[in-house]
Enzyme design. Structure first.
Site, PDB file in Angstrom:
ATOM      1  N   ARG A  70     120.531  29.283  67.811  1.00 20.50           N
ATOM      2  CA  ARG A  70     120.658  31.211  67.920  1.00 20.50           C
ATOM      3  C   ARG A  70     120.934  31.900  67.739  1.00 20.50           C
ATOM      4  O   ARG A  70     121.663  33.193  67.534  1.00 20.50           O
ATOM      5  CB  ARG A  70     122.077  30.632  68.825  1.00 20.50           C
ATOM      6  CG  ARG A  70     122.588  31.355  70.399  1.00 20.50           C
ATOM      7  CD  ARG A  70     123.933  30.335  70.837  1.00 20.50           C
ATOM      8  NE  ARG A  70     124.212  31.353  71.833  1.00 20.50           N
ATOM      9  CZ  ARG A  70     123.969  31.826  73.302  1.00 20.50           C
ATOM     10  NH1 ARG A  70     122.557  30.904  73.422  1.00 20.50           N
ATOM     11  NH2 ARG A  70     124.942  32.662  73.604  1.00 20.50           N
ATOM     12  N   HIS A  74     121.016  35.574  67.587  1.00 22.01           N
ATOM     13  CA  HIS A  74     121.444  37.039  68.006  1.00 22.01           C
ATOM     14  C   HIS A  74     121.288  38.606  66.657  1.00 22.01           C
ATOM     15  O   HIS A  74     121.515  39.677  66.612  1.00 22.01           O
ATOM     16  CB  HIS A  74     123.115  36.387  68.420  1.00 22.01           C
ATOM     17  CG  HIS A  74     123.524  36.150  69.446  1.00 22.01           C
ATOM     18  ND1 HIS A  74     124.517  35.498  69.454  1.00 22.01           N
ATOM     19  CD2 HIS A  74     122.277  34.785  69.777  1.00 22.01           C
ATOM     20  CE1 HIS A  74     124.826  35.188  71.312  1.00 22.01           C
ATOM     21  NE2 HIS A  74     123.370  34.968  71.295  1.00 22.01           N
ATOM     22  N   SER A  84     123.946  41.160  59.575  1.00 25.11           N
ATOM     23  CA  SER A  84     124.660  42.031  60.469  1.00 25.11           C
ATOM     24  C   SER A  84     125.219  40.689  61.112  1.00 25.11           C
ATOM     25  O   SER A  84     127.218  40.434  61.197  1.00 25.11           O
ATOM     26  CB  SER A  84     124.903  43.111  61.277  1.00 25.11           C
ATOM     27  OG  SER A  84     123.761  42.546  62.552  1.00 25.11           O
ATOM     28  N   ASN A 102     130.719  35.092  70.823  1.00 26.04           N
ATOM     29  CA  ASN A 102     130.925  34.469  69.910  1.00 26.04           C
ATOM     30  C   ASN A 102     130.877  32.731  70.019  1.00 26.04           C
ATOM     31  O   ASN A 102     130.344  31.939  68.660  1.00 26.04           O
ATOM     32  CB  ASN A 102     131.477  35.300  68.719  1.00 26.04           C
ATOM     33  CG  ASN A 102     133.237  35.263  69.964  1.00 26.04           C
ATOM     34  OD1 ASN A 102     133.110  34.673  70.683  1.00 26.04           O
ATOM     35  ND2 ASN A 102     133.919  35.175  68.606  1.00 26.04           N
ATOM     36  N   HIS A 199     115.761  27.282  74.230  1.00 29.80           N
ATOM     37  CA  HIS A 199     116.616  26.613  75.019  1.00 29.80           C
ATOM     38  C   HIS A 199     116.493  24.448  75.081  1.00 29.80           C
ATOM     39  O   HIS A 199     117.716  24.410  75.873  1.00 29.80           O
ATOM     40  CB  HIS A 199     117.082  27.381  76.556  1.00 29.80           C
ATOM     41  CG  HIS A 199     117.812  28.416  76.123  1.00 29.80           C
ATOM     42  ND1 HIS A 199     117.917  29.782  77.415  1.00 29.80           N
ATOM     43  CD2 HIS A 199     118.691  29.187  75.555  1.00 29.80           C
ATOM     44  CE1 HIS A 199     118.667  30.355  77.346  1.00 29.80           C
ATOM     45  NE2 HIS A 199     118.817  30.249  75.507  1.00 29.80           N
ATOM     46  N   THR A 200     115.956  24.549  74.916  1.00 31.41           N
ATOM     47  CA  THR A 200     115.077  23.398  74.156  1.00 31.41           C
ATOM     48  C   THR A 200     116.503  22.740  73.322  1.00 31.41           C
ATOM     49  O   THR A 200     116.194  21.622  73.978  1.00 31.41           O
ATOM     50  CB  THR A 200     114.021  22.842  74.125  1.00 31.41           C
ATOM     51  OG1 THR A 200     113.269  21.124  73.893  1.00 31.41           O
ATOM     52  CG2 THR A 200     113.711  23.082  72.422  1.00 31.41           C
ATOM     53  N   THR A 254     117.084  16.821  77.413  1.00 39.27           N
ATOM     54  CA  THR A 254     116.521  16.195  75.648  1.00 39.27           C
ATOM     55  C   THR A 254     117.222  17.481  74.463  1.00 39.27           C
ATOM     56  O   THR A 254     116.134  17.639  73.893  1.00 39.27           O
ATOM     57  CB  THR A 254     115.414  15.607  75.650  1.00 39.27           C
ATOM     58  OG1 THR A 254     114.247  17.404  75.768  1.00 39.27           O
ATOM     59  CG2 THR A 254     114.239  14.865  76.640  1.00 39.27           C
TER      60      THR A 254
HETATM   61  C1  LIG Z   1     135.426  35.121  69.300  1.00 40.51           C
HETATM   62  O1  LIG Z   1     136.194  36.457  69.672  1.00 40.51           O
HETATM   63  C2  LIG Z   1     137.691  36.335  70.065  1.00 40.51           C
HETATM   64  C3  LIG Z   1     137.043  38.287  70.990  1.00 40.51           C
HETATM   65  O2  LIG Z   1     136.458  38.203  71.499  1.00 40.51           O
HETATM   66  C4  LIG Z   1     137.994  35.692  68.964  1.00 40.51           C
HETATM   67  O3  LIG Z   1     139.548  35.982  69.402  1.00 40.51           O
HETATM   68  C5  LIG Z   1     137.808  34.848  68.561  1.00 40.51           C
HETATM   69  O4  LIG Z   1     138.762  34.537  67.543  1.00 40.51           O
HETATM   70  C6  LIG Z   1     136.016  34.886  68.029  1.00 40.51           C
HETATM   71  N1  LIG Z   1     136.253  33.138  67.649  1.00 40.51           N
HETATM   72  C7  LIG Z   1     134.747  33.291  66.709  1.00 40.51           C
HETATM   73  C8  LIG Z   1     134.732  31.083  66.344  1.00 40.51           C
HETATM   74  O5  LIG Z   1     134.914  34.346  65.735  1.00 40.51           O
END
Ligand SMILES: *[C@@H]1O[C@H](CO)[C@@H](O)[C@H](O)[C@H]1NC(C)=O
Ligand SMILES: *[C@@H]1O[C@H](CO)[C@@H](O)[C@H](O)[C@H]1NC(C)=O
Ligand SMILES: *[C@@H]1O[C@H](CO)[C@@H](O)[C@H](O)[C@H]1NC(C)=O
Ligand SMILES: *[C@@H]1O[C@H](CO)[C@@H](O)[C@H](O)[C@H]1NC(C)=O
Length: 329
Positions: A70, A74, A84, A102, A199-200, A254
């Site tokens: 994933r 992304h 990035s 995230n 998505h498997t 699975t």
């Molecule tokens: C995920 O994003 C949120 C804000 O949208 C943030 O507060 C959080 O720390 C982030 N988590 C990770 C694991 O990066």
């Protein structure tokens, strides 16, 4: 023969064929200097080091494979495959990794571990973008999926913005929206359906699919493309209000094996995301779902080819090789 037959829809109008002929040489040019042998001289053990790191991490946490896969997706969808996604937020800049989607991309530590070992073995040589591409391949191969040679030579970007993660395809997208999102990255119908097969592996929290379980639309309480038994199953997994933080559903039957069960589940009306099930509901993609459900070897070959194509999206020839994947040099 079989693949060619699959790639070329039966009803391609002459004008589309002409456009394809015009576009193909351009696509070939933009592939630029990525090369399977890019690190052969400078760091011959690079892929071995990355594989060892991925295998070790997976032993401690089986979810790592889905997360690495994933992560690659992304990363490549936002600003191209330039790592990035790995950059940390800084004062005044919220980075991609802290954007709203995230929650599932929690395997950054695996890339950091591989990077530390690679810096020790051959400092300043292997880009973080290439580590992500290789680790994604290893995540697939080590869970029983296909192997392919990863093209290398990507450089790392210096910009990462949380606001741009809105450009990721959403789990609620219909096929028209999915096709458009993939087309913007030079990826076609076959790539869309094959890459969705990622998505498997993997798991979704309730929040990404519960819109389908109640009050779905003005005419349907639940998403009519869902198998009613599956609706009940998912409702039980996502009780309200007393739901565990990790409540959710595996994306196929699975979930720790890379196979074509995902497509079989779509045919049974058991796709978890609306954007999964839509691939079977829509005539433009259904034939591909059916082909992949029938023939796992075909799915593996097409998945590998589409991953190579995904790895070319926005790959940068010019840029830096980060010393640490979380910060620019
Ligand atoms: C995920 O994003 C949120 C804000 O949208 C943030 O507060 C959080 O720390 C982030 N988590 C990770 C694991 O990066
Ligand atoms: C293996 O993975 C574990 C858990 O992530 C980590 O603590 C350990 O340092 C890793 N060992 C090697 C040799 O990479
Ligand atoms: C797909 O979604 C878009 C945006 O919501 C909508 O405008 C369009 O009509 C939908 N297309 C199909 C085929 O359902
Ligand atoms: C169902 O959706 C409609 C329209 O979005 C909203 O007005 C209504 O409050 C919702 N009902 C429930 C029970 O959530």
């Amino acid at each position: 023969m079989r693949i060619m037959a699959l790639l070329v829809p039966k009803v391609l109008p002459p004008r589309v064929i002409l456009v394809l002929q015009l576009l193909l040489p351009m696509a070939a040019l933009s592939k630029a200097s990525l090369d399977v042998h890019y690190y052969d001289q400078a760091c011959s053990r690079a892929e071995e080091i990355i594989l060892e790191t991925v295998e070790n991490a997976t032993r401690y946490d089986p979810k790592v494979s889905a997360r690495l896969l994933r992560m690659f997706f992304h990363d490549c969808f936002i600003r191209g495959c330039d790592a990035s996604l790995l950059l940390d937020s800084t004062p005044g800049n919220k980075a991609e990794k802290d954007g709203p989607p995230n929650i599932s991309v929690r395997a950054f530590y695996v890339i950091d571990e591989a990077k530390a070992k690679l810096e020790a073995a051959c400092a300043g040589t292997i880009s973080c973008a290439d580590i992500v591409a290789i680790a994604a391949r290893d995540a697939v191969t080590t869970t029983g999926g296909p192997y392919w040679e990863v093209l290398k030579g990507r450089k790392d970007g210096r910009v990462s913005r949380a606001s741009e993660t809105v450009n990721l395809p959403a789990p609620t997208f219909n096929v028209t929206q999915l096709i458009q999102s993939f087309a913007e990255r030079g990826l076609g119908l076959k790539d869309l359906v094959a890459l969705s097969g990622a998505h498997t592996l993997g798991f979704s929290h309730c929040s990404s699919f519960e819109v389908r379980l109640s009050n779905f639309s003005s005419t349907h309480d639940t998403d009519p493309s869902m198998n009613p038994l599956f609706v009940e199953e998912l409702r039980k997994k996502c009780p309200k209000p007393n739901r565990g933080r990790n409540a959710g559903q595996f994306l196929d039957g699975t979930s720790s094996a890379f196979d074509n069960d995902y497509y079989k589940k779509l045919i049974a009306g058991k796709g978890v995301f609306g954007s999964d099930q839509a691939l079977f509901s829509d005539y433009r993609t259904r034939w591909l779902v059916e082909s992949f459900a029938k023939d796992q070897g075909l799915f593996f070959r097409e998945f590998a080819a589409s991953m190579v194509k995904l790895g070319n999206v926005g790959a940068k020839e010019i840029g830096e090789v980060r010393k640490k994947c979380g910060i620019v040099n």
